[in-house]
Enzyme design. Sequence first.
Site, PDB file in Angstrom:
ATOM      1  N   ASP A 150       0.852  -1.179   0.000  1.00  0.00           N
ATOM      2  CA  ASP A 150       0.000   0.000   0.000  1.00  0.00           C
ATOM      3  C   ASP A 150       0.891   1.233   0.000  1.00  0.00           C
ATOM      4  O   ASP A 150       1.983   1.234   0.583  1.00  0.00           O
ATOM      5  CB  ASP A 150      -0.858   0.038   1.260  1.00  0.00           C
ATOM      6  CG  ASP A 150      -2.015  -0.957   1.232  1.00  0.00           C
ATOM      7  OD1 ASP A 150      -2.031  -1.836   0.348  1.00  0.00           O
ATOM      8  OD2 ASP A 150      -2.890  -0.858   2.114  1.00  0.00           O
ATOM      9  N   HIS A 165       4.750  -7.427   0.330  1.00  0.00           N
ATOM     10  CA  HIS A 165       4.431  -8.742  -0.219  1.00  0.00           C
ATOM     11  C   HIS A 165       5.110  -8.968  -1.562  1.00  0.00           C
ATOM     12  O   HIS A 165       5.650  -8.051  -2.174  1.00  0.00           O
ATOM     13  CB  HIS A 165       2.910  -8.882  -0.347  1.00  0.00           C
ATOM     14  CG  HIS A 165       2.197  -8.871   0.970  1.00  0.00           C
ATOM     15  ND1 HIS A 165       1.583  -9.979   1.499  1.00  0.00           N
ATOM     16  CD2 HIS A 165       2.014  -7.881   1.885  1.00  0.00           C
ATOM     17  CE1 HIS A 165       1.055  -9.681   2.671  1.00  0.00           C
ATOM     18  NE2 HIS A 165       1.297  -8.407   2.925  1.00  0.00           N
ATOM     19  N   SER A 178       8.092   3.254   5.009  1.00  0.00           N
ATOM     20  CA  SER A 178       9.228   3.835   4.366  1.00  0.00           C
ATOM     21  C   SER A 178       9.016   3.760   2.860  1.00  0.00           C
ATOM     22  O   SER A 178       8.003   4.211   2.364  1.00  0.00           O
ATOM     23  CB  SER A 178      10.496   3.123   4.805  1.00  0.00           C
ATOM     24  OG  SER A 178      11.607   3.683   4.197  1.00  0.00           O
TER      25      SER A 178
END
Length: 287
Positions: free
Chosen positions: A90, A147, A253
């Site tokens: 995201d 992921h 980050s």
Amino acid sequence: MLDRIKVQLQYLLPKQGLTQLAGWGASKQAGWLTRLVVKGFAKYYRVDMQEAQQPDPESYATFNDFFVRPLKEGARPIVEGERQLALPADGAVSQLGAITEGKLLQAKGHDYTLEALLACNMPMVEKFRNGQFATIYLSPRDYHRVHMPCNGVLREMLYVPGDLFSVNPLTAENVPNLFARNERVICLFDTDFGPMVQILVGATIVGSIETVWAGTITPPRQGVLQRWTYPTEGEGSVILKKGDEMGRFKLGSTVINLFAENSITFSPALQCKTPTRMGELFAEARE
């Protein structure tokens, strides 16, 4: 003027000390104080707690537990096509496109070299010299687990020590070589369409970078480059499927992906500043 002051503070503040202090505080079980901080953070950054397995902010024992909160089952469907790559995190697209003459675009007026990003690991550099890259910035409100875009077999991991500048858009536009000078963990995978690198970039207040196979990579910050290699099968191998978690940030980050020349085509929906949701279409593997 205010933006200039913010950038200059990045050079003057004791970033290592602040990051160590933040990491220490985020790992502590402080009862009512932890609950107050979590609730305040979630409200200020408008975090969607209804996506989390534990939607009640008061259910988290530490700030770190809240920050790396897992999502509910099915909250992020993974694109299913065999040649479709899934977005790894995201956030929002910072930049993406071609690696041109060994350089990647950081922001308007700023680029940096592939050699610097990959810590002069020349065999790795050659795999991606004329390839493609994508940089995704994770804001404080985002889900902070990272992921796999596709099935992959881990071949090599590098820990590269470095600075801890903030990686927000303002800093990216004003600090030269930002992603090549910050601390980072570089992971090289074999995939069905060629080599792929996924890089977890550290930043100010990022208390920890972890991977699912090795646990916490940093801290401690010993100031030396470290390298691990992995077999393709058997004991010690790391084989991950598309959509599997591969790492996480405890604060921060940025994630950078590198792809070999002519191996993928990015989704046309992705442009600079496009919001991203893990699992949605990232790219298509070329035939």
